[in-house]
Design a protein around this motif. Structure first.
Motif, PDB file in Angstrom:
ATOM      1  N   GLN A  39     -17.724  77.562  81.140  1.00  0.00           N
ATOM      2  CA  GLN A  39     -17.574  76.572  79.879  1.00  0.00           C
ATOM      3  C   GLN A  39     -16.945  77.233  78.750  1.00  0.00           C
ATOM      4  O   GLN A  39     -15.980  76.584  78.071  1.00  0.00           O
ATOM      5  CB  GLN A  39     -19.064  76.291  79.429  1.00  0.00           C
ATOM      6  N   ALA A  40     -17.237  78.348  78.727  1.00  0.00           N
ATOM      7  CA  ALA A  40     -16.573  78.959  77.587  1.00  0.00           C
ATOM      8  C   ALA A  40     -14.946  79.228  77.683  1.00  0.00           C
ATOM      9  O   ALA A  40     -14.313  79.264  76.809  1.00  0.00           O
ATOM     10  CB  ALA A  40     -17.084  80.565  77.282  1.00  0.00           C
ATOM     11  N   LEU A  41     -14.473  79.454  78.995  1.00  0.00           N
ATOM     12  CA  LEU A  41     -13.213  79.526  79.431  1.00  0.00           C
ATOM     13  C   LEU A  41     -12.439  78.268  79.106  1.00  0.00           C
ATOM     14  O   LEU A  41     -11.355  78.153  78.676  1.00  0.00           O
ATOM     15  CB  LEU A  41     -12.711  80.168  80.634  1.00  0.00           C
ATOM     16  N   LYS A  42     -13.171  77.292  79.499  1.00  0.00           N
ATOM     17  CA  LYS A  42     -12.649  75.673  79.300  1.00  0.00           C
ATOM     18  C   LYS A  42     -12.158  75.322  77.908  1.00  0.00           C
ATOM     19  O   LYS A  42     -11.187  75.005  77.448  1.00  0.00           O
ATOM     20  CB  LYS A  42     -13.518  74.715  79.818  1.00  0.00           C
ATOM     21  N   GLU A  43     -13.195  76.090  77.195  1.00  0.00           N
ATOM     22  CA  GLU A  43     -13.148  75.617  75.555  1.00  0.00           C
ATOM     23  C   GLU A  43     -12.067  76.378  74.797  1.00  0.00           C
ATOM     24  O   GLU A  43     -11.451  76.059  74.049  1.00  0.00           O
ATOM     25  CB  GLU A  43     -14.563  75.913  74.807  1.00  0.00           C
ATOM     26  N   LEU A  44     -12.153  77.779  75.139  1.00  0.00           N
ATOM     27  CA  LEU A  44     -11.297  78.672  74.525  1.00  0.00           C
ATOM     28  C   LEU A  44      -9.810  78.609  74.914  1.00  0.00           C
ATOM     29  O   LEU A  44      -8.889  78.799  74.167  1.00  0.00           O
ATOM     30  CB  LEU A  44     -11.663  80.249  74.695  1.00  0.00           C
ATOM     31  N   PHE A  45      -9.525  78.700  76.437  1.00  0.00           N
ATOM     32  CA  PHE A  45      -8.242  78.578  76.952  1.00  0.00           C
ATOM     33  C   PHE A  45      -7.744  77.271  77.622  1.00  0.00           C
ATOM     34  O   PHE A  45      -6.561  77.149  78.008  1.00  0.00           O
ATOM     35  CB  PHE A  45      -8.091  79.642  77.910  1.00  0.00           C
ATOM     36  N   ASN A  46      -8.429  76.408  77.540  1.00  0.00           N
ATOM     37  CA  ASN A  46      -8.279  74.946  78.350  1.00  0.00           C
ATOM     38  C   ASN A  46      -7.554  75.273  79.609  1.00  0.00           C
ATOM     39  O   ASN A  46      -6.779  74.632  79.935  1.00  0.00           O
ATOM     40  CB  ASN A  46      -7.018  74.216  77.436  1.00  0.00           C
ATOM     41  N   VAL A  47      -8.495  75.883  80.487  1.00  0.00           N
ATOM     42  CA  VAL A  47      -8.174  75.974  82.099  1.00  0.00           C
ATOM     43  C   VAL A  47      -9.356  75.600  82.568  1.00  0.00           C
ATOM     44  O   VAL A  47     -10.414  75.542  82.268  1.00  0.00           O
ATOM     45  CB  VAL A  47      -7.712  77.479  82.202  1.00  0.00           C
ATOM     46  N   THR A  48      -9.024  75.434  83.854  1.00  0.00           N
ATOM     47  CA  THR A  48     -10.263  75.258  84.893  1.00  0.00           C
ATOM     48  C   THR A  48     -10.667  76.264  85.607  1.00  0.00           C
ATOM     49  O   THR A  48      -9.739  76.532  86.565  1.00  0.00           O
ATOM     50  CB  THR A  48     -10.051  73.745  85.749  1.00  0.00           C
ATOM     51  N   PRO A  49     -11.626  77.021  85.577  1.00  0.00           N
ATOM     52  CA  PRO A  49     -12.095  78.087  86.410  1.00  0.00           C
ATOM     53  C   PRO A  49     -12.437  77.456  87.737  1.00  0.00           C
ATOM     54  O   PRO A  49     -13.237  76.707  87.564  1.00  0.00           O
ATOM     55  CB  PRO A  49     -12.843  78.935  85.752  1.00  0.00           C
ATOM     56  N   GLU A  50     -11.911  78.255  88.971  1.00  0.00           N
ATOM     57  CA  GLU A  50     -12.689  77.805  90.053  1.00  0.00           C
ATOM     58  C   GLU A  50     -13.861  78.570  90.514  1.00  0.00           C
ATOM     59  O   GLU A  50     -14.639  78.117  91.117  1.00  0.00           O
ATOM     60  CB  GLU A  50     -11.759  77.867  91.540  1.00  0.00           C
ATOM     61  N   LYS A  51     -13.820  79.921  90.352  1.00  0.00           N
ATOM     62  CA  LYS A  51     -14.909  80.798  90.731  1.00  0.00           C
ATOM     63  C   LYS A  51     -15.124  81.738  89.701  1.00  0.00           C
ATOM     64  O   LYS A  51     -14.171  82.344  89.062  1.00  0.00           O
ATOM     65  CB  LYS A  51     -14.341  81.289  92.152  1.00  0.00           C
ATOM     66  N   VAL A  52     -16.048  82.309  89.258  1.00  0.00           N
ATOM     67  CA  VAL A  52     -16.528  83.461  88.510  1.00  0.00           C
ATOM     68  C   VAL A  52     -17.172  84.384  89.347  1.00  0.00           C
ATOM     69  O   VAL A  52     -18.309  84.147  89.772  1.00  0.00           O
ATOM     70  CB  VAL A  52     -17.119  83.006  87.322  1.00  0.00           C
ATOM     71  N   ASN A  53     -16.711  85.677  89.358  1.00  0.00           N
ATOM     72  CA  ASN A  53     -17.521  86.773  89.861  1.00  0.00           C
ATOM     73  C   ASN A  53     -18.074  87.833  88.822  1.00  0.00           C
ATOM     74  O   ASN A  53     -17.213  87.968  88.014  1.00  0.00           O
ATOM     75  CB  ASN A  53     -16.771  87.639  91.014  1.00  0.00           C
TER      76      ASN A  53
ATOM     77  N   LEU B  96      -8.606  81.255  88.552  1.00  0.00           N
ATOM     78  CA  LEU B  96      -8.344  79.849  87.971  1.00  0.00           C
ATOM     79  C   LEU B  96      -7.685  78.772  89.026  1.00  0.00           C
ATOM     80  O   LEU B  96      -7.145  79.447  90.247  1.00  0.00           O
ATOM     81  CB  LEU B  96      -7.283  80.132  87.071  1.00  0.00           C
ATOM     82  N   SER B  97      -7.611  77.721  88.785  1.00  0.00           N
ATOM     83  CA  SER B  97      -6.903  76.795  89.833  1.00  0.00           C
ATOM     84  C   SER B  97      -5.565  77.016  89.796  1.00  0.00           C
ATOM     85  O   SER B  97      -4.832  77.577  88.785  1.00  0.00           O
ATOM     86  CB  SER B  97      -7.336  75.486  89.427  1.00  0.00           C
ATOM     87  N   VAL B  98      -4.853  76.572  90.777  1.00  0.00           N
ATOM     88  CA  VAL B  98      -3.217  76.735  90.998  1.00  0.00           C
ATOM     89  C   VAL B  98      -2.451  75.909  89.835  1.00  0.00           C
ATOM     90  O   VAL B  98      -2.984  74.877  89.512  1.00  0.00           O
ATOM     91  CB  VAL B  98      -2.812  76.305  92.284  1.00  0.00           C
ATOM     92  N   GLY B  99      -1.864  76.640  89.269  1.00  0.00           N
ATOM     93  CA  GLY B  99      -0.876  75.905  88.063  1.00  0.00           C
ATOM     94  C   GLY B  99      -1.121  76.704  86.774  1.00  0.00           C
ATOM     95  O   GLY B  99      -0.743  76.154  85.729  1.00  0.00           O
ATOM     96  N   ASP B 100      -2.687  77.056  86.656  1.00  0.00           N
ATOM     97  CA  ASP B 100      -3.321  77.355  85.347  1.00  0.00           C
ATOM     98  C   ASP B 100      -3.029  78.736  85.271  1.00  0.00           C
ATOM     99  O   ASP B 100      -2.931  79.625  86.096  1.00  0.00           O
ATOM    100  CB  ASP B 100      -4.956  77.017  85.158  1.00  0.00           C
ATOM    101  N   LYS B 101      -2.719  79.380  83.912  1.00  0.00           N
ATOM    102  CA  LYS B 101      -2.575  80.534  83.465  1.00  0.00           C
ATOM    103  C   LYS B 101      -3.112  80.792  82.102  1.00  0.00           C
ATOM    104  O   LYS B 101      -3.090  79.723  81.324  1.00  0.00           O
ATOM    105  CB  LYS B 101      -1.386  81.121  83.769  1.00  0.00           C
ATOM    106  N   ILE B 102      -3.483  82.041  81.892  1.00  0.00           N
ATOM    107  CA  ILE B 102      -3.929  82.359  80.362  1.00  0.00           C
ATOM    108  C   ILE B 102      -2.927  82.797  79.579  1.00  0.00           C
ATOM    109  O   ILE B 102      -2.371  84.020  80.044  1.00  0.00           O
ATOM    110  CB  ILE B 102      -5.229  83.018  80.353  1.00  0.00           C
ATOM    111  N   GLU B 103      -2.424  82.409  78.595  1.00  0.00           N
ATOM    112  CA  GLU B 103      -1.350  82.991  77.856  1.00  0.00           C
ATOM    113  C   GLU B 103      -1.607  84.418  77.253  1.00  0.00           C
ATOM    114  O   GLU B 103      -0.459  85.104  76.885  1.00  0.00           O
ATOM    115  CB  GLU B 103      -0.680  82.097  76.777  1.00  0.00           C
ATOM    116  N   ILE B 104      -2.600  84.797  76.987  1.00  0.00           N
ATOM    117  CA  ILE B 104      -3.003  86.078  76.286  1.00  0.00           C
ATOM    118  C   ILE B 104      -2.775  87.157  77.033  1.00  0.00           C
ATOM    119  O   ILE B 104      -2.265  88.219  76.478  1.00  0.00           O
ATOM    120  CB  ILE B 104      -4.367  85.986  75.989  1.00  0.00           C
TER     121      ILE B 104
END
Length: 94
Positions: free
Chosen positions: A40-54, A82-90
């Motif tokens: 949820q924090a990654l969705k809010e901060l970076f506007n990406v859709t994470p598939e899996k978190v380890n 992350l899902s295909v096509g998403d990336k984090i610009e930081i």
């Protein structure tokens, strides 16, 4: 919790930059955070859709300074896929 309190900082190392080619990003996260809160924090901060978190609990190492023995603090690491096509610009240096 505030998303900025959950995601503390990105971890940039040789191994983590190699994982970026596989759409995986590495973060230092709060000790009491779980997988759902991190997603949820990654969705809010970076506007990406994470598939899996380890999540990995990193133990503190024993360190010696002259004659005294101390210990580094333990911390928690999250590897986010992350899902295909998403990336984090930081991580791209922008």
């Amino acid at each position: 919790m505030n998303p900025n309190d959950i995601i503390i900082k990105p971890i940039i190392s040789e191994k983590s930059t190699g994982l970026m080619e596989q759409q995986k990003y590495v973060f230092k996260v709060a000790k009491d955070a779980n997988k759902l809160i991190i997603m949820q924090a990654l969705k809010e901060l970076f506007n990406v859709t994470p598939e899996k978190v380890n999540i990995i609990n990193v133990r503190g190492k024993n360190r010696r300074l002259r004659y005294k023995v101390g210990k580094r603090t333990a911390w928690k690491k999250a590897i986010v896929t992350l899902s295909v096509g998403d990336k984090i610009e930081i991580f791209e240096g922008q």
